[in-house]
Design an enzyme around this catalytic site. Structure first.
Site, PDB file in Angstrom:
ATOM      1  N   LEU A 133       3.759  -2.922   1.013  1.00  0.00           N
ATOM      2  CA  LEU A 133       5.055  -3.409   1.465  1.00  0.00           C
ATOM      3  C   LEU A 133       6.040  -2.273   1.739  1.00  0.00           C
ATOM      4  O   LEU A 133       7.142  -2.534   2.236  1.00  0.00           O
ATOM      5  CB  LEU A 133       5.663  -4.358   0.420  1.00  0.00           C
ATOM      6  CG  LEU A 133       4.902  -5.652   0.147  1.00  0.00           C
ATOM      7  CD1 LEU A 133       5.615  -6.469  -0.910  1.00  0.00           C
ATOM      8  CD2 LEU A 133       4.732  -6.464   1.422  1.00  0.00           C
ATOM      9  N   GLU A 134       5.647  -1.057   1.418  1.00  0.00           N
ATOM     10  CA  GLU A 134       6.551   0.075   1.624  1.00  0.00           C
ATOM     11  C   GLU A 134       6.019   0.950   2.764  1.00  0.00           C
ATOM     12  O   GLU A 134       6.100   0.585   3.922  1.00  0.00           O
ATOM     13  CB  GLU A 134       6.741   0.831   0.308  1.00  0.00           C
ATOM     14  CG  GLU A 134       7.436  -0.029  -0.743  1.00  0.00           C
ATOM     15  CD  GLU A 134       7.715   0.707  -2.037  1.00  0.00           C
ATOM     16  OE1 GLU A 134       8.141   1.873  -1.991  1.00  0.00           O
ATOM     17  OE2 GLU A 134       7.497   0.111  -3.115  1.00  0.00           O
ATOM     18  N   LEU A 135       5.453   2.111   2.452  1.00  0.00           N
ATOM     19  CA  LEU A 135       4.942   2.970   3.522  1.00  0.00           C
ATOM     20  C   LEU A 135       3.580   2.502   4.028  1.00  0.00           C
ATOM     21  O   LEU A 135       3.164   2.858   5.136  1.00  0.00           O
ATOM     22  CB  LEU A 135       4.884   4.426   3.044  1.00  0.00           C
ATOM     23  CG  LEU A 135       6.248   5.033   2.665  1.00  0.00           C
ATOM     24  CD1 LEU A 135       6.091   6.498   2.256  1.00  0.00           C
ATOM     25  CD2 LEU A 135       7.249   4.896   3.786  1.00  0.00           C
TER      26      LEU A 135
END
Length: 336
Positions: A138-140
């Protein structure tokens, strides 16, 4: 025979030269950290990752490089905005392809003094923290092995890692470089620090009253303690408890029912720069935050015992907000 004075001179130059097998990291210049007024005098740095100028510069470059994300669209700096106190300016993190997380991206200011990291304390060191956003879908949204291959294919990064580390590009060194840069993100020397140090600084009546309240009947000091204004502990204040599904915070790490709803106390330094607030970004202003604590938080079965109504008057709330704004400090070590 060689004259004794020549042997002494030769020995002296041998000492200056250092060990014959010095590695790239050994020969690197140490990084001179500027620690602002109000913070601890000594910066905690692990023995296996001493601060050097080349590591810090490499980490600075990596921190702002979208190469670390799966689709090369985001960097660490995309959420930890340098012009926003190295925090996010939106309630929850926004990762690749606009995916939303469920927690606010907190400030990285003064995390060098942190005992554990993330809202739930799942990382014991900055090195351990540094790689987790890369692997987080969900981030990088990338993976560390993929990022390492990209770095090895880049001539500048290959040279940079070789200069900073004896063993070049590895996952450990990637984490060490980013963590080294993060350790330099320091802020202090606020007007409150100057006042405490008896320097010539005039606090307004509201700021003085706010300081008195902070240290007395508002009881803020019980959790926001120490030089960095955080006890680095975990507390259940009832934030977002009425939302479903619940975010159980610290208990997701410890599996202890008693840790449900507990989140790490954030620093209050530069807090005026880092809205929105709380682990879920649910409060837009400092006034909202103070009013939340004034009513004693949100009731739940795991609410901390010290969470009780404060009975502050409207003027008291305004004075506390004025004090919190006066905690904005002066950044050191990092560019504007």
């Amino acid at each position: 025979m060689v004259p004794i004075r020549l042997l002494i001179v030769a020995f002296f130059f041998w000492l200056l030269a250092g060990k014959p097998d010095a590695t790239a990291a050994d020969s690197n210049l140490k990084y001179s950290v500027v620690i602002p007024l109000g913070l601890e005098a000594t910066l905690p740095v692990p023995d296996d990752n001493p601060l050097t100028a080349k590591k810090v510069e490499l980490g600075r470059k990596l921190f702002s490089d979208p190469m670390l994300s799966k689709d090369r669209s985001l960097s660490c700096a995309s959420c930890h905005l340098p012009n926003h106190g190295f925090a996010a300016n939106q309630p929850v993190g926004s990762g690749i392809q606009q995916q939303k997380g469920h927690r606010n991206a907190p400030t990285l200011i003064n995390r060098a003094f942190g005992k554990v990291h993330f809202w739930d304390g799942r990382a014991a060191t900055l090195e351990e923290q540094a790689l987790q956003p890369i692997d987080n879908a969900l981030e990088l949204g990338a993976t560390v092995p993929v990022v390492l291959e990209r770095l090895r294919a880049d001539k500048d990064y290959s040279a940079g890692f070789a200069s900073a580390f004896a063993d070049g590009i590895t996952a450990t060194n990637l984490a060490r470089a980013i963590a080294s840069f993060e350790r330099t993100l320091l802020s202090g020397n606020s007007r409150i620090d100057q006042f405490h140090a008896a320097q010539t600084v005039d606090l307004s009546r509201e700021e003085r009253q706010g300081l008195w309240l902070f240290e007395s009947r508002a009881r803020c000091w019980q959790c926001h303690s120490g030089n960095n204004l955080s006890d680095e502990q975990f507390h259940n204040t009832g934030v977002s408890w009425r939302k479903k599904p619940h975010d159980f915070g610290r208990s997701e790490v410890t599996n202890k029912a008693s840790d449900r709803g507990r989140f790490k106390t954030p620093t209050l330094r530069d807090v005026d720069l880092t809205a929105p607030y709380m682990h879920d970004g649910s409060m837009a202003t400092l006034k909202e935050v103070v009013e939340f604590y004034n009513r004693g938080g949100n009731s739940n079965e795991h609410l901390d015992a010290q969470m009780k109504p404060l009975n502050l008057a409207p003027d008291d709330i305004a004075n506390l907000v004025a004090f919190l704004k006066a905690l904005t400090g002066q950044a050191a070590n990092s560019p504007e």
